[in-house]
Each structure stands twice: as C-alpha cells, then as structure tokens.
Design a protein around this motif. Structure first.
Motif, short mmCIF file in Angstrom:
data_model
loop_
_atom_site.label_atom_id
_atom_site.label_comp_id
_atom_site.label_asym_id
_atom_site.label_seq_id
_atom_site.Cartn_x
_atom_site.Cartn_y
_atom_site.Cartn_z
N LEU A 44 0.72 -1.26 -0.06
CA LEU A 44 0.00 0.04 -0.07
C LEU A 44 0.82 1.31 0.01
O LEU A 44 0.65 2.18 -0.67
N GLN A 45 1.64 1.18 0.90
CA GLN A 45 2.81 2.47 0.97
C GLN A 45 3.70 2.57 -0.33
O GLN A 45 3.66 3.83 -1.03
N ALA A 46 3.71 1.37 -1.04
CA ALA A 46 4.62 1.53 -2.48
C ALA A 46 3.55 2.12 -3.32
O ALA A 46 4.09 2.76 -4.14
N ALA A 47 2.31 1.66 -3.56
CA ALA A 47 1.54 1.93 -4.42
C ALA A 47 1.31 3.50 -4.19
O ALA A 47 1.13 4.26 -5.35
N CYS A 48 1.03 3.99 -3.00
CA CYS A 48 0.77 5.49 -2.76
C CYS A 48 1.94 6.11 -3.06
O CYS A 48 1.86 7.37 -3.71
N HIS A 49 3.17 5.73 -2.71
CA HIS A 49 4.34 6.46 -3.30
C HIS A 49 4.51 6.64 -4.62
O HIS A 49 4.99 7.69 -5.06
N LEU A 58 -3.09 3.30 7.70
CA LEU A 58 -4.27 3.10 7.06
C LEU A 58 -5.03 4.28 6.81
O LEU A 58 -5.71 4.69 6.15
N SER A 59 -5.15 4.87 8.43
CA SER A 59 -5.83 5.80 8.66
C SER A 59 -5.74 7.30 7.88
O SER A 59 -6.43 8.03 7.82
N ASP A 60 -4.41 7.15 7.25
CA ASP A 60 -4.13 8.26 6.51
C ASP A 60 -5.14 8.44 5.32
O ASP A 60 -5.30 9.44 4.64
N LEU A 61 -5.74 7.30 4.99
CA LEU A 61 -6.61 7.25 3.56
C LEU A 61 -7.75 7.89 4.07
O LEU A 61 -8.81 7.95 3.07
N ILE A 62 -8.34 7.73 5.15
CA ILE A 62 -9.67 8.43 5.63
C ILE A 62 -9.71 9.98 5.49
O ILE A 62 -9.06 10.64 6.15
N THR A 63 -10.75 10.19 4.58
CA THR A 63 -10.89 11.63 4.27
C THR A 63 -11.65 12.26 5.35
O THR A 63 -12.58 11.78 6.35
N GLU A 64 -11.71 13.35 5.46
CA GLU A 64 -12.27 14.42 6.57
C GLU A 64 -13.80 14.15 6.13
O GLU A 64 -14.70 14.01 7.04
#
Length: 84
Positions: A44-49, A58-64
């Motif tokens: 997941l981190q590689a894909a995001c990078h 994972l919580s960094d993907l939760i939007t406001e």
C-alpha cells in the motif's frame, strides 16, 4: 468481497481507502493479503508513493468527509412551532 490474487497499484489504494474505517485487518483481508498486514502495508505504501502520496498508516486514507459522517450530531429545536 475478498480477491484471490492480492491487489496492487491503484486498485489496492481504492480497496484500502474504501475499507479503512473497518480497520486494517479487514482491509488486508479484502485486498487479498489474508492476515499478512505487514505485506499489505508495504504494498500500500509503495502504491501510494508511486502516485506521489505518502502515508504512515491506513487511517491516513480516511478523508475528512468520511470522518464527519460518523460523528453523531445533536438536534436542538423547540417543542412546537408556537414556542419559537
């Protein structure tokens, strides 16, 4: 729906984001990584990078907007129209 082959790239990001509120174990399972949370987070981190986004968890993907939907509100109103 669990996939037989582990997701990668944008498909992995989409699945992880859609299931982030249910927790990392659920997102890992639904993304096809079984119980291998470490491999899931690594991919997941590689894909995001690769798309220029850095995440620590994972919580960094939760939007406001997703967070606001789960906060219960309190409605304050008069008992009747005549007591306005």
């Amino acid at each position: 729906m669990t996939t037989s082959k582990p997701l990668t790239g944008i498909e992995l990001i989409d699945c992880a984001k859609a299931n982030a509120k249910q927790g990392i174990a659920n997102a890992t399972q639904l993304s096809g990584y079984g119980n291998d949370v470490d491999k899931f987070m690594e991919e997941l981190q590689a894909a995001c990078h690769k798309i220029g986004v850095n995440i620590d968890s994972l919580s960094d993907l939760i939007t406001e907007q997703q967070q606001l939907k789960q906060i219960p509100g309190l409605e304050i109103a008069p008992d009747s129209e005549s007591s306005l």
